[in-house]
Design a protein around this motif. Structure first.
Motif, PDB file in Angstrom:
ATOM      1  N   UNK A  72      67.226  24.961 -37.087  1.00  0.00           N
ATOM      2  CA  UNK A  72      68.276  24.193 -36.416  1.00  0.00           C
ATOM      3  C   UNK A  72      69.525  25.044 -36.202  1.00  0.00           C
ATOM      4  N   UNK A  73      69.889  25.818 -37.228  1.00  0.00           N
ATOM      5  CA  UNK A  73      71.062  26.682 -37.101  1.00  0.00           C
ATOM      6  C   UNK A  73      70.841  27.761 -36.043  1.00  0.00           C
ATOM      7  N   UNK A  74      69.658  28.360 -36.037  1.00  0.00           N
ATOM      8  CA  UNK A  74      69.341  29.395 -35.042  1.00  0.00           C
ATOM      9  C   UNK A  74      69.381  28.822 -33.630  1.00  0.00           C
ATOM     10  N   UNK A  75      68.832  27.642 -33.465  1.00  0.00           N
ATOM     11  CA  UNK A  75      68.850  27.005 -32.140  1.00  0.00           C
ATOM     12  C   UNK A  75      70.282  26.754 -31.685  1.00  0.00           C
ATOM     13  N   UNK A  76      71.123  26.292 -32.597  1.00  0.00           N
ATOM     14  CA  UNK A  76      72.521  26.048 -32.238  1.00  0.00           C
ATOM     15  C   UNK A  76      73.226  27.359 -31.881  1.00  0.00           C
ATOM     16  N   UNK A  77      72.879  28.439 -32.561  1.00  0.00           N
ATOM     17  CA  UNK A  77      73.464  29.736 -32.209  1.00  0.00           C
ATOM     18  C   UNK A  77      73.050  30.151 -30.800  1.00  0.00           C
ATOM     19  N   UNK A  78      71.763  30.015 -30.514  1.00  0.00           N
ATOM     20  CA  UNK A  78      71.267  30.403 -29.189  1.00  0.00           C
ATOM     21  C   UNK A  78      71.877  29.541 -28.083  1.00  0.00           C
ATOM     22  N   UNK A  79      72.149  28.287 -28.400  1.00  0.00           N
ATOM     23  CA  UNK A  79      72.750  27.392 -27.411  1.00  0.00           C
ATOM     24  C   UNK A  79      74.266  27.566 -27.320  1.00  0.00           C
ATOM     25  N   UNK A  80      74.835  28.308 -28.281  1.00  0.00           N
ATOM     26  CA  UNK A  80      76.283  28.516 -28.296  1.00  0.00           C
ATOM     27  C   UNK A  80      77.065  27.300 -28.737  1.00  0.00           C
ATOM     28  N   UNK A  81      76.447  26.468 -29.578  1.00  0.00           N
ATOM     29  CA  UNK A  81      77.103  25.217 -30.002  1.00  0.00           C
ATOM     30  C   UNK A  81      77.513  25.215 -31.467  1.00  0.00           C
ATOM     31  N   UNK A 144      68.142  26.223 -50.707  1.00  0.00           N
ATOM     32  CA  UNK A 144      67.638  26.388 -49.338  1.00  0.00           C
ATOM     33  C   UNK A 144      68.769  26.266 -48.322  1.00  0.00           C
ATOM     34  N   UNK A 145      69.677  25.324 -48.540  1.00  0.00           N
ATOM     35  CA  UNK A 145      70.816  25.155 -47.633  1.00  0.00           C
ATOM     36  C   UNK A 145      71.702  26.398 -47.663  1.00  0.00           C
ATOM     37  N   UNK A 146      72.020  26.871 -48.854  1.00  0.00           N
ATOM     38  CA  UNK A 146      72.896  28.042 -48.989  1.00  0.00           C
ATOM     39  C   UNK A 146      72.273  29.264 -48.323  1.00  0.00           C
ATOM     40  N   UNK A 147      70.994  29.516 -48.606  1.00  0.00           N
ATOM     41  CA  UNK A 147      70.346  30.693 -48.026  1.00  0.00           C
ATOM     42  C   UNK A 147      70.100  30.540 -46.529  1.00  0.00           C
ATOM     43  N   UNK A 148      69.922  29.323 -46.053  1.00  0.00           N
ATOM     44  CA  UNK A 148      69.775  29.113 -44.610  1.00  0.00           C
ATOM     45  C   UNK A 148      71.046  29.512 -43.883  1.00  0.00           C
ATOM     46  N   UNK A 149      72.167  29.047 -44.400  1.00  0.00           N
ATOM     47  CA  UNK A 149      73.447  29.411 -43.788  1.00  0.00           C
ATOM     48  C   UNK A 149      73.696  30.911 -43.914  1.00  0.00           C
ATOM     49  N   UNK A 150      73.471  31.454 -45.105  1.00  0.00           N
ATOM     50  CA  UNK A 150      73.748  32.877 -45.337  1.00  0.00           C
ATOM     51  C   UNK A 150      72.868  33.766 -44.459  1.00  0.00           C
ATOM     52  N   UNK A 151      71.576  33.473 -44.389  1.00  0.00           N
ATOM     53  CA  UNK A 151      70.662  34.307 -43.602  1.00  0.00           C
ATOM     54  C   UNK A 151      70.958  34.198 -42.111  1.00  0.00           C
ATOM     55  N   UNK A 152      71.250  32.995 -41.647  1.00  0.00           N
ATOM     56  CA  UNK A 152      71.540  32.814 -40.227  1.00  0.00           C
ATOM     57  C   UNK A 152      72.841  33.525 -39.853  1.00  0.00           C
ATOM     58  N   UNK A 153      73.863  33.332 -40.646  1.00  0.00           N
ATOM     59  CA  UNK A 153      75.156  33.958 -40.352  1.00  0.00           C
ATOM     60  C   UNK A 153      75.070  35.484 -40.449  1.00  0.00           C
ATOM     61  N   UNK A 154      74.409  35.980 -41.504  1.00  0.00           N
ATOM     62  CA  UNK A 154      74.284  37.436 -41.664  1.00  0.00           C
ATOM     63  C   UNK A 154      73.489  38.043 -40.512  1.00  0.00           C
ATOM     64  N   UNK A 155      72.412  37.400 -40.112  1.00  0.00           N
ATOM     65  CA  UNK A 155      71.620  37.903 -38.980  1.00  0.00           C
ATOM     66  C   UNK A 155      72.466  37.968 -37.722  1.00  0.00           C
ATOM     67  N   UNK A 156      73.192  36.904 -37.482  1.00  0.00           N
ATOM     68  CA  UNK A 156      74.052  36.854 -36.297  1.00  0.00           C
ATOM     69  C   UNK A 156      75.100  37.965 -36.339  1.00  0.00           C
TER      70      UNK A 156
END
Length: 192
Positions: A72-81, A144-156
């Motif tokens: 969900x976070x990755x999709x929002x990043x790709x959509x710019x939202x 899972x929530x913490x690592x989801x945010x951390x991994x998505x943000x770090x990747x970005x």
């Protein structure tokens, strides 16, 4: 925040393999910890066989919850939202949905384990299974929530497509923590 086109990596095979291969090697080494923890808990799992039945679901569901949020976070990043702003209500709604799903899944796991244990004659009291399942499961969901945010943000921030990295990172890390937490909570609750 609008994400510029092409800022999150490329679709070239060499780029994806170049980013993923070292990551997968490191994650494979980390996952060995879960296997070692499981082996160390052999006596506990032999004495309380119903816990051994719960292990695969406990570990799998934690990773799945992280994968859902990461996607969900990755999709929002790709959509710019998305802006990764703590005031973003949609981000908090996603977190709340994952935690609510976790509470439902881990309650169902405890009830299912209780019924199976009663049928097979290897059960534990429902309250004990609920305590073990909910404490372990909700702890894993928070990780899972913490690592989801951390991994998505770090990747970005590193310019790597989060679709390529977040799910392997989150599922592997949560699998390890899920195993360690489940065994630790089980041993603590059962006085083992």
């Amino acid at each position: 925040m609008v994400v510029p086109q092409g800022s999150l990596g490329t679709w070239e095979t060499s780029s994806i393999v170049g980013n993923m291969f070292p990551l997968l090697v490191v994650l494979s080494i980390i996952v060995l910890w879960a296997g070692i923890t499981l082996e160390d808990a052999e006596e506990l799992l032999e004495q309380y066989g119903i816990l051994a039945v719960m292990v695969p679901t406990m570990v799998d569901m934690g990773g799945n919850l992280g994968a859902i949020l990461s996607s969900r976070l990755s999709s929002r990043l790709h959509l710019g939202t998305t802006e990764f702003d703590p005031r973003d209500r949609v981000l908090w709604a996603n977190v709340a949905a994952v935690l609510a799903l976790a509470a439902t899944i881990f309650t169902a796991l405890a009830v299912g384990a209780y019924l199976l244990g009663a049928f097979l004659g290897i059960g534990l009291p429902l309250t004990t299974l609920l305590i073990i399942s909910l404490i372990s499961g909700m702890s894993v969901a928070v990780i899972a929530v913490v690592f989801s945010f951390a991994a998505t943000y770090a990747s970005y921030r590193l310019g790597v497509d989060p679709d390529d990295t977040t799910i392997p990172i989150v599922t592997n890390v949560v699998d390890v923590f899920g195993m360690v937490i489940f065994i630790g909570v089980s041993a603590l609750v059962l006085g083992f």
